[in-house]
Motif scaffolding. Sequence first.
Motif, PDB file in Angstrom:
ATOM      1  N   ILE A  31      49.806  30.844  33.512  1.00 52.32           N
ATOM      2  CA  ILE A  31      49.543  32.202  33.974  1.00 52.32           C
ATOM      3  C   ILE A  31      48.852  32.137  35.336  1.00 52.32           C
ATOM      4  CG2 ILE A  31      48.318  34.369  33.514  1.00 52.32           C
ATOM      5  CD1 ILE A  31      48.420  33.624  30.515  1.00 52.32           C
ATOM      6  N   VAL A  32      49.316  32.950  36.272  1.00 54.25           N
ATOM      7  CA  VAL A  32      48.689  33.034  37.589  1.00 54.25           C
ATOM      8  C   VAL A  32      48.237  34.475  37.815  1.00 54.25           C
ATOM      9  CG1 VAL A  32      48.988  32.765  40.079  1.00 54.25           C
ATOM     10  CG2 VAL A  32      50.107  31.164  38.516  1.00 54.25           C
ATOM     11  N   ILE A  33      46.985  34.631  38.226  1.00 56.90           N
ATOM     12  CA  ILE A  33      46.442  35.947  38.553  1.00 56.90           C
ATOM     13  C   ILE A  33      46.257  36.015  40.061  1.00 56.90           C
ATOM     14  CG2 ILE A  33      44.534  37.560  38.211  1.00 56.90           C
ATOM     15  CD1 ILE A  33      43.977  36.146  35.540  1.00 56.90           C
ATOM     16  N   LEU A  34      46.878  37.011  40.681  1.00 54.78           N
ATOM     17  CA  LEU A  34      46.811  37.198  42.131  1.00 54.78           C
ATOM     18  C   LEU A  34      46.157  38.532  42.459  1.00 54.78           C
ATOM     19  CD1 LEU A  34      50.386  36.206  43.423  1.00 54.78           C
ATOM     20  CD2 LEU A  34      48.307  34.820  43.540  1.00 54.78           C
ATOM     21  N   GLY A  35      45.406  38.565  43.563  1.00 55.73           N
ATOM     22  CA  GLY A  35      44.923  39.852  44.027  1.00 55.73           C
ATOM     23  C   GLY A  35      43.478  39.850  44.473  1.00 55.73           C
ATOM     24  N   ASP A  36      42.818  40.969  44.202  1.00 58.38           N
ATOM     25  CA  ASP A  36      41.510  41.271  44.759  1.00 58.38           C
ATOM     26  C   ASP A  36      40.388  40.964  43.771  1.00 58.38           C
ATOM     27  OD1 ASP A  36      41.875  43.276  42.887  1.00 58.38           O
ATOM     28  OD2 ASP A  36      42.455  44.779  44.369  1.00 58.38           O
ATOM     29  N   SER A  37      39.225  41.612  43.964  1.00 59.75           N
ATOM     30  CA  SER A  37      38.066  41.353  43.106  1.00 59.75           C
ATOM     31  C   SER A  37      38.293  41.793  41.667  1.00 59.75           C
ATOM     32  CB  SER A  37      36.823  42.051  43.666  1.00 59.75           C
ATOM     33  OG  SER A  37      37.044  43.447  43.812  1.00 59.75           O
ATOM     34  N   VAL A  38      39.143  42.799  41.460  1.00 60.23           N
ATOM     35  CA  VAL A  38      39.473  43.215  40.095  1.00 60.23           C
ATOM     36  C   VAL A  38      40.312  42.136  39.421  1.00 60.23           C
ATOM     37  CG1 VAL A  38      40.646  44.945  38.684  1.00 60.23           C
ATOM     38  CG2 VAL A  38      39.279  45.661  40.656  1.00 60.23           C
ATOM     39  N   ALA A  39      41.219  41.532  40.166  1.00 60.55           N
ATOM     40  CA  ALA A  39      41.981  40.402  39.642  1.00 60.55           C
ATOM     41  C   ALA A  39      41.047  39.238  39.318  1.00 60.55           C
ATOM     42  CB  ALA A  39      43.041  39.963  40.656  1.00 60.55           C
ATOM     43  N   TYR A  40      40.100  38.991  40.206  1.00 58.25           N
ATOM     44  CA  TYR A  40      39.187  37.862  40.047  1.00 58.25           C
ATOM     45  C   TYR A  40      38.244  38.038  38.862  1.00 58.25           C
ATOM     46  CZ  TYR A  40      35.545  34.449  41.128  1.00 58.25           C
ATOM     47  OH  TYR A  40      34.642  33.431  41.056  1.00 58.25           O
ATOM     48  N   GLY A  41      37.836  39.281  38.608  1.00 63.28           N
ATOM     49  CA  GLY A  41      36.879  39.530  37.532  1.00 63.28           C
ATOM     50  C   GLY A  41      35.463  39.656  38.016  1.00 63.28           C
ATOM     51  N   TYR A  42      35.288  40.230  39.201  1.00 63.43           N
ATOM     52  CA  TYR A  42      33.976  40.361  39.846  1.00 63.43           C
ATOM     53  C   TYR A  42      32.902  40.871  38.877  1.00 63.43           C
ATOM     54  CZ  TYR A  42      30.343  42.407  42.802  1.00 63.43           C
ATOM     55  OH  TYR A  42      29.136  42.760  43.364  1.00 63.43           O
ATOM     56  N   GLY A  43      31.789  40.149  38.823  1.00 67.59           N
ATOM     57  CA  GLY A  43      30.638  40.589  38.048  1.00 67.59           C
ATOM     58  C   GLY A  43      30.727  40.360  36.556  1.00 67.59           C
ATOM     59  N   THR A  44      31.792  39.701  36.083  1.00 67.42           N
ATOM     60  CA  THR A  44      31.962  39.451  34.653  1.00 67.42           C
ATOM     61  C   THR A  44      32.198  37.966  34.419  1.00 67.42           C
ATOM     62  OG1 THR A  44      34.372  39.757  34.660  1.00 67.42           O
ATOM     63  CG2 THR A  44      33.010  41.734  34.364  1.00 67.42           C
ATOM     64  N   LYS A  45      32.253  37.595  33.173  1.00 67.20           N
ATOM     65  CA  LYS A  45      32.507  36.203  32.809  1.00 67.20           C
ATOM     66  C   LYS A  45      33.999  35.984  32.568  1.00 67.20           C
ATOM     67  CE  LYS A  45      27.935  35.532  30.770  1.00 67.20           C
ATOM     68  NZ  LYS A  45      27.156  35.158  29.551  1.00 67.20           N
ATOM     69  N   GLY A  46      34.729  35.938  33.665  1.00 71.57           N
ATOM     70  CA  GLY A  46      36.151  35.621  33.545  1.00 71.57           C
ATOM     71  C   GLY A  46      37.100  36.773  33.728  1.00 71.57           C
ATOM     72  N   GLY A  47      36.590  38.027  33.704  1.00 70.00           N
ATOM     73  CA  GLY A  47      37.487  39.159  33.869  1.00 70.00           C
ATOM     74  C   GLY A  47      38.559  39.188  32.800  1.00 70.00           C
ATOM     75  N   ILE A  48      39.770  39.507  33.202  1.00 68.71           N
ATOM     76  CA  ILE A  48      40.868  39.580  32.229  1.00 68.71           C
ATOM     77  C   ILE A  48      41.291  38.191  31.753  1.00 68.71           C
ATOM     78  CG2 ILE A  48      42.808  39.508  33.866  1.00 68.71           C
ATOM     79  CD1 ILE A  48      44.093  41.768  32.161  1.00 68.71           C
TER      80      ILE A  48
END
Length: 236
Positions: A31-48
């Motif tokens: 799985i590859v996640i591309l994009g911005d801070s929402v993609a990255y998971g800013y401020g959380t432990k791993g995001g999505i």
Amino acid sequence: MKKFNRSGALFRGASFSSIKQHNKQFHIKNIVILGDSVAYGYGTKGGISKYLKETFPGSTIANLGINGLTSNGLVDRLRTESWDRTLKEADLVLLNIGGNDLLRGFRNHGTKGMVRQFTQLKKAYRKNLLETYEHIRNLNGDVLIVQNNLYNSMKKEFQYFGFTNLLLRTWNTAIGEKGVIVSRTEIMGKNPTIWLDAIHPNDEGYKLMHEILMKTLSATGIVLPSVEKPTEQIRH
């Protein structure tokens, strides 16, 4: 390179018809996640990534999200070919991009100026998305591409809430084309408890984003079997 048709029909979003007809089974190992801070998971432990890890417990997740990234920045990164090897191996690419295009337009031009520039901003965004889709497909014709559309995380009490909703609905029509699945995250804006700040989801927000993604994939008829061995890795 192959040129995509930029007709108005493509601005109405993705078509799921071909996927539904084939009812194709996808084995998700990379799985590859591309994009911005929402993609990255800013401020959380791993995001999505945290929730994708639970759903696909044998997969490798490469999170290539970058805080502050615009669609122009994404295209520039893709043109360097530094991500090509990772994208070639991907079974699923999850894309979240576009919010910073609007934020930068607002910061550069103000509210009135951004409204005047909105059509041009959207055209540039659309062009960048088409190049992004094309780049990924040229590397990997079998990859499953899913893109989140944009949500409105502002509180209803905010003065421009209604205007922002309208703006985002119009902006979201630039997303997708035939074969690209759009995960419609705008429903997240109706939940006031899932926000880390005015833009980013908290852990519960990413949990909801993941649930929307899984329901979207299920609705297309795609079968996504879990991998049995829990050996997943997350790379940032």
